[in-house]
Design a protein around this motif. Structure first.
Motif, PDB file in Angstrom:
ATOM      1  N   PRO A 210      -2.518 -66.216  65.744  1.00 42.02           N
ATOM      2  CA  PRO A 210      -2.821 -67.591  65.317  1.00 42.02           C
ATOM      3  C   PRO A 210      -2.506 -68.602  66.416  1.00 42.02           C
ATOM      4  O   PRO A 210      -1.590 -68.412  67.217  1.00 42.02           O
ATOM      5  CB  PRO A 210      -1.930 -67.785  64.086  1.00 42.02           C
ATOM      6  N   VAL A 211      -3.307 -69.661  66.437  1.00 43.48           N
ATOM      7  CA  VAL A 211      -3.178 -70.688  67.469  1.00 43.48           C
ATOM      8  C   VAL A 211      -1.985 -71.569  67.155  1.00 43.48           C
ATOM      9  O   VAL A 211      -1.835 -72.050  66.027  1.00 43.48           O
ATOM     10  CB  VAL A 211      -4.464 -71.516  67.562  1.00 43.48           C
ATOM     11  N   ALA A 212      -1.151 -71.749  68.121  1.00 44.35           N
ATOM     12  CA  ALA A 212      -0.002 -72.641  67.972  1.00 44.35           C
ATOM     13  C   ALA A 212      -0.365 -74.011  68.546  1.00 44.35           C
ATOM     14  O   ALA A 212      -0.983 -74.107  69.609  1.00 44.35           O
ATOM     15  CB  ALA A 212       1.220 -72.063  68.683  1.00 44.35           C
ATOM     16  N   GLY A 213       0.033 -75.039  67.861  1.00 45.10           N
ATOM     17  CA  GLY A 213      -0.258 -76.382  68.340  1.00 45.10           C
ATOM     18  C   GLY A 213      -1.522 -76.951  67.709  1.00 45.10           C
ATOM     19  O   GLY A 213      -1.953 -76.538  66.628  1.00 45.10           O
ATOM     20  N   PRO A 214      -2.172 -77.904  68.397  1.00 49.25           N
ATOM     21  CA  PRO A 214      -3.331 -78.576  67.790  1.00 49.25           C
ATOM     22  C   PRO A 214      -4.568 -77.708  67.726  1.00 49.25           C
ATOM     23  O   PRO A 214      -5.506 -78.028  67.001  1.00 49.25           O
ATOM     24  CB  PRO A 214      -3.555 -79.779  68.710  1.00 49.25           C
ATOM     25  N   GLY A 215      -4.656 -76.641  68.478  1.00 50.65           N
ATOM     26  CA  GLY A 215      -5.836 -75.791  68.454  1.00 50.65           C
ATOM     27  C   GLY A 215      -6.614 -75.880  69.742  1.00 50.65           C
ATOM     28  O   GLY A 215      -6.562 -76.859  70.460  1.00 50.65           O
ATOM     29  N   ARG A 216      -7.390 -74.807  69.983  1.00 53.41           N
ATOM     30  CA  ARG A 216      -8.193 -74.783  71.197  1.00 53.41           C
ATOM     31  C   ARG A 216      -9.366 -73.834  70.996  1.00 53.41           C
ATOM     32  O   ARG A 216      -9.303 -72.913  70.170  1.00 53.41           O
ATOM     33  CB  ARG A 216      -7.350 -74.342  72.393  1.00 53.41           C
ATOM     34  N   GLY A 217     -10.412 -74.048  71.782  1.00 57.45           N
ATOM     35  CA  GLY A 217     -11.582 -73.173  71.705  1.00 57.45           C
ATOM     36  C   GLY A 217     -12.275 -73.190  70.364  1.00 57.45           C
ATOM     37  O   GLY A 217     -12.833 -72.181  69.942  1.00 57.45           O
ATOM     38  N   GLY A 218     -12.235 -74.319  69.682  1.00 52.62           N
ATOM     39  CA  GLY A 218     -12.878 -74.390  68.371  1.00 52.62           C
ATOM     40  C   GLY A 218     -12.087 -73.778  67.252  1.00 52.62           C
ATOM     41  O   GLY A 218     -12.573 -73.678  66.120  1.00 52.62           O
ATOM     42  N   ARG A 219     -10.858 -73.370  67.491  1.00 51.89           N
ATOM     43  CA  ARG A 219     -10.020 -72.755  66.464  1.00 51.89           C
ATOM     44  C   ARG A 219      -8.997 -73.759  65.976  1.00 51.89           C
ATOM     45  O   ARG A 219      -8.431 -74.520  66.756  1.00 51.89           O
ATOM     46  CB  ARG A 219      -9.305 -71.525  67.011  1.00 51.89           C
TER      47      ARG A 219
ATOM     48  N   PRO B 165     -11.311 -49.762  74.221  1.00 53.36           N
ATOM     49  CA  PRO B 165     -10.609 -51.062  74.187  1.00 53.36           C
ATOM     50  C   PRO B 165     -11.425 -52.170  73.542  1.00 53.36           C
ATOM     51  O   PRO B 165     -10.857 -53.129  73.039  1.00 53.36           O
ATOM     52  CB  PRO B 165     -10.328 -51.343  75.672  1.00 53.36           C
ATOM     53  N   LEU B 166     -12.767 -52.048  73.560  1.00 50.14           N
ATOM     54  CA  LEU B 166     -13.579 -53.092  72.933  1.00 50.14           C
ATOM     55  C   LEU B 166     -13.623 -52.947  71.412  1.00 50.14           C
ATOM     56  O   LEU B 166     -13.503 -53.923  70.676  1.00 50.14           O
ATOM     57  CB  LEU B 166     -15.004 -53.048  73.513  1.00 50.14           C
ATOM     58  N   LYS B 167     -13.806 -51.699  70.943  1.00 49.66           N
ATOM     59  CA  LYS B 167     -13.895 -51.496  69.495  1.00 49.66           C
ATOM     60  C   LYS B 167     -12.540 -51.634  68.819  1.00 49.66           C
ATOM     61  O   LYS B 167     -12.462 -51.993  67.647  1.00 49.66           O
ATOM     62  CB  LYS B 167     -14.482 -50.125  69.197  1.00 49.66           C
ATOM     63  N   SER B 168     -11.495 -51.317  69.554  1.00 49.31           N
ATOM     64  CA  SER B 168     -10.153 -51.436  68.978  1.00 49.31           C
ATOM     65  C   SER B 168      -9.434 -52.657  69.534  1.00 49.31           C
ATOM     66  O   SER B 168      -8.258 -52.589  69.881  1.00 49.31           O
ATOM     67  CB  SER B 168      -9.344 -50.176  69.281  1.00 49.31           C
ATOM     68  N   HIS B 169     -10.172 -53.757  69.657  1.00 50.95           N
ATOM     69  CA  HIS B 169      -9.594 -54.989  70.187  1.00 50.95           C
ATOM     70  C   HIS B 169      -8.544 -55.528  69.223  1.00 50.95           C
ATOM     71  O   HIS B 169      -8.785 -55.614  68.016  1.00 50.95           O
ATOM     72  CB  HIS B 169     -10.689 -56.029  70.406  1.00 50.95           C
ATOM     73  N   LYS B 170      -7.426 -55.878  69.773  1.00 51.15           N
ATOM     74  CA  LYS B 170      -6.361 -56.428  68.948  1.00 51.15           C
ATOM     75  C   LYS B 170      -6.749 -57.813  68.443  1.00 51.15           C
ATOM     76  O   LYS B 170      -7.246 -58.636  69.205  1.00 51.15           O
ATOM     77  CB  LYS B 170      -5.077 -56.520  69.767  1.00 51.15           C
ATOM     78  N   PRO B 171      -6.563 -58.115  67.151  1.00 52.71           N
ATOM     79  CA  PRO B 171      -6.899 -59.453  66.645  1.00 52.71           C
ATOM     80  C   PRO B 171      -6.090 -60.522  67.358  1.00 52.71           C
ATOM     81  O   PRO B 171      -4.928 -60.330  67.716  1.00 52.71           O
ATOM     82  CB  PRO B 171      -6.524 -59.363  65.161  1.00 52.71           C
ATOM     83  N   GLU B 172      -6.740 -61.647  67.591  1.00 53.69           N
ATOM     84  CA  GLU B 172      -6.072 -62.744  68.282  1.00 53.69           C
ATOM     85  C   GLU B 172      -4.994 -63.343  67.394  1.00 53.69           C
ATOM     86  O   GLU B 172      -5.196 -63.513  66.194  1.00 53.69           O
ATOM     87  CB  GLU B 172      -7.084 -63.820  68.667  1.00 53.69           C
TER      88      GLU B 172
END
Length: 623
Positions: free
Chosen positions: A536-545, A527-534
């Motif tokens: 896209p952030v909707a809205g103004p953004g969060r967590g530095g994204r 599950p770590l090596k095949s982590h699904k890509p996050e």
């Protein structure tokens, strides 16, 4: 009289003929007997067919079929009795006479009836003769493939004697190598490079052994490459300050053409704007082998625009810029053996001179838009001439068909004024019997390979076309059109290097490395090596994204800065807007001094600004 039982046993054992005189054969009687037997068998076969047809049509009664079979049996008995009477003369000793040599009359047919659609060999010969009489049917143009050399004119074509590889050169300085057996349906060249830097390619030709390639470009030094395009030899450059070209070791001006010797694999010739035709040896690149100097009627130097060997390599022919055709004996380089002064219009480049496979006819393609043929046995006037064939390139080709019955050449067109065509002329009456519309650009090079029976064409828009026929052609383009396009293999790399230590202890031994496919399958389950890509952030953004407003930095800047409605025209007011919030909730500077200096100490400012400064000039701080 001998006992019949004893004679039968002797005949069975094979020694019945011992002590008897050998029989003399009458060949004519044997032939006649064999002919009669074959005619009788054919007649019986036809009668049996007729009986079967009548039975199928009329569905006759069993009595009629019995009568027919009885008549057939009677005929068989009669024929067998006649055969026994003919063969009852003497005992036959020795091997049986061959029956394959029997000849039948033309009006009688021997053997079973022919199947439907059967054609006699005489009819096949007549059709073959008809095909021979009509050379148009031998032109292989039912199918074609297009090789994309580039965007500029394809000025050189070369095909090895076996027909396995094609090499093309153009005005874009590139030389591309095509392997018919290695290509697939995508038709991509396997190598491309520029052997002569920034010089246009004038001519390319394989040697008659197919192991080296002659490259003639716009410079003064011809090159010889191997089959893979690596250099083998480069001709030396001559001294351009020497007047007599015979005293220089190489060419001093731009090359115009060149070709290999048809019999000697190390020898080739080149012609140049310095007014010479030189022969070279591959093993000696320091100096030319021999030199030929074309001359005008006044004895002045003229420029050879094309040159070639004849089919046996004993003659060297050159077409010159003053419209002359000059032919030398290869062993006598001073005086010409054949000479014609006004073959083409003066001051025009004769673009090609070619010998027929028979060796007695020469074809020349002139810059005066003409195509002419010449007979070596009567070199006083041309055999035939065709005019009205535009020629805009100094290397436009003409070549003979493998059976010497057709002569083909390409015509040039201006951009947007029609399509370039390939014309075929009959060598008997020299009429245009066929034409192929190639493309909407000039046709520069043409080549008819005798072994493959395929036609290669180079055009003015960077295309090299190959015409072939699935039934009349051999190999070549037929090898690559049937192969599907190969998919690009994905690069599979190991995650880490595997060190094999067979004598290490089990605690230090690395686990056995899995195959790449199994390792990828195992990583997919992690599950770590095949982590699904996050997402896209909707809205103004969060967590530095950054949010999904356009997805680029410029769009982010436009949204958050350029479209900000606050007025920052007065920077002091903009800063003081945050003074009360900073005093109530200090975050950046005040917490650092909360323990050591809770009360801020600011610099004192003198209120008397007009007080003169008594400090010397050198103590003042420079700003």
């Amino acid at each position: 009289m001998d006992n019949p039982d004893d004679s039968g046993v002797a005949a069975t054992m094979g020694f019945s003929g011992f002590g008897k005189k050998a029989r003399t054969f009458d060949l004519e009687a044997m032939f006649e007997q064999t002919r009669r037997t074959a005619v009788e068998r054919s007649r019986k076969t036809f009668e049996a067919q007729e009986i079967d047809e009548e039975e199928n049509k009329q569905k006759s009664s069993p009595m009629s079929r019995t009568a027919a079979s009885g008549s057939g049996l009677r005929k068989e008995r009669e024929s067998s009795s006649s055969d026994s009477e003919d063969s009852s003369d003497d005992e036959f000793i020795g091997p049986p006479a061959p029956g394959s040599s029997s000849q039948a009359p033309d009006d009688e047919m021997i053997g079973p009836p022919p199947p439907p659609g059967y054609r006699d060999s005489d009819e096949d010969d007549e059709e073959d003769d008809a095909d021979d009489d009509n050379p148009i049917k031998r032109i292989p143009d039912s199918h074609e493939i297009t090789l994309q050399h580039g965007t500029k004119t394809v000025s050189a074509l070369g095909l090895d004697p076996s027909g396995a590889r094609l090499v093309t050169g153009g005005f874009d300085y590139d030389v591309r190598f095509w392997d018919f057996a290695g290509m697939d349906a995508s038709l991509q060249a396997f190598r491309s490079h520029q052997p002569c830097e920034c010089h246009q390619i004038k001519a390319l030709q394989y040697s008659f052994t197919g192991d080296v390639i002659l490259v003639v470009a716009g410079n003064s030094q011809a090159k010889v490459l191997d089959r893979d395009g690596f250099p083998v030899m480069e001709c030396v450059k001559g001294d351009q300050y020497i007047v007599d070209m015979a005293n220089t070791k190489g060419h001093t001006a731009m090359l115009n053409g060149g070709c290999w010797h048809p019999k000697i694999k190390e020898e080739f010739l080149t012609c140049s704007n310095d007014g010479t035709v030189r022969t070279w040896d591959v093993s000696n690149e320091k100096k030319h082998k021999s030199i030929f100097k074309p001359r005008s009627a006044q004895g002045k130097r003229v420029i050879p625009t094309c040159a070639t060997y004849n089919r046996d390599g004993k003659l060297i022919a050159a077409g010159c810029q003053d419209g002359t055709i000059q032919i030398w004996d290869r062993n006598m380089s001073v005086h010409t053996k054949f000479h014609y002064r006004q073959a083409h219009a003066p001051s025009t480049d004769t673009s090609c001179i070619a010998f027929s496979y028979g060796g007695t006819v020469i074809a020349t393609r002139g810059g005066d838009d003409t195509l002419k043929t010449w007979d070596m046995r009567n070199f006083k006037k041309p055999l035939h001439m065709a005019s009205g064939l535009p020629n805009y390139f100094p290397m436009t080709d003409c070549c003979f068909s493998p059976d010497d019955k057709l002569l083909l050449t390409g015509v040039s067109v201006k951009k947007g004024e029609g399509s370039g065509k390939l014309f075929f002329f009959d060598m008997v009456d020299f009429k245009k019997v066929y034409e192929i519309a190639v493309t909407d650009a000039s046709v520069v090079r043409c080549l008819w390979h005798p072994k493959l029976n395929q036609i290669m064409v180079g055009t003015g828009n960077g295309l090299a076309k190959v015409y072939y026929d699935p039934f009349k052609s051999q190999r070549g383009a037929k090898l690559c059109v049937v192969k599907t396009k190969r998919k690009a293999r994905q690069a599979e790399t190991l995650t880490q290097d595997y060190i094999i230590t067979p004598h290490a202890l089990p605690m230090f031994r690395e686990p056995r490395q899995r195959s790449t496919r199994k390792q990828l399958e195992k990583d997919r389950l992690d599950p770590l090596k095949s982590h699904k890509p996050e997402p896209p952030v909707a809205g103004p953004g969060r967590g530095g994204r950054v949010g999904t407003h356009g997805g680029t930095l410029s769009s982010f800047i436009v949204k958050n800065i350029a479209l900000d409605k606050t007025d920052d025209s007065n920077p002091r007011e903009a800063i003081l807007r945050h003074a009360k919030d900073a005093a109530d909730n200090p975050y950046w500077v005040a917490p650092a001094y909360s323990t050591t200096q809770p009360q801020a100490v600011f610099a004192e400012v003198d209120s008397e600004e007009d007080e003169p400064d008594n400090e010397p000039e050198w103590k003042k701080r420079k700003i």
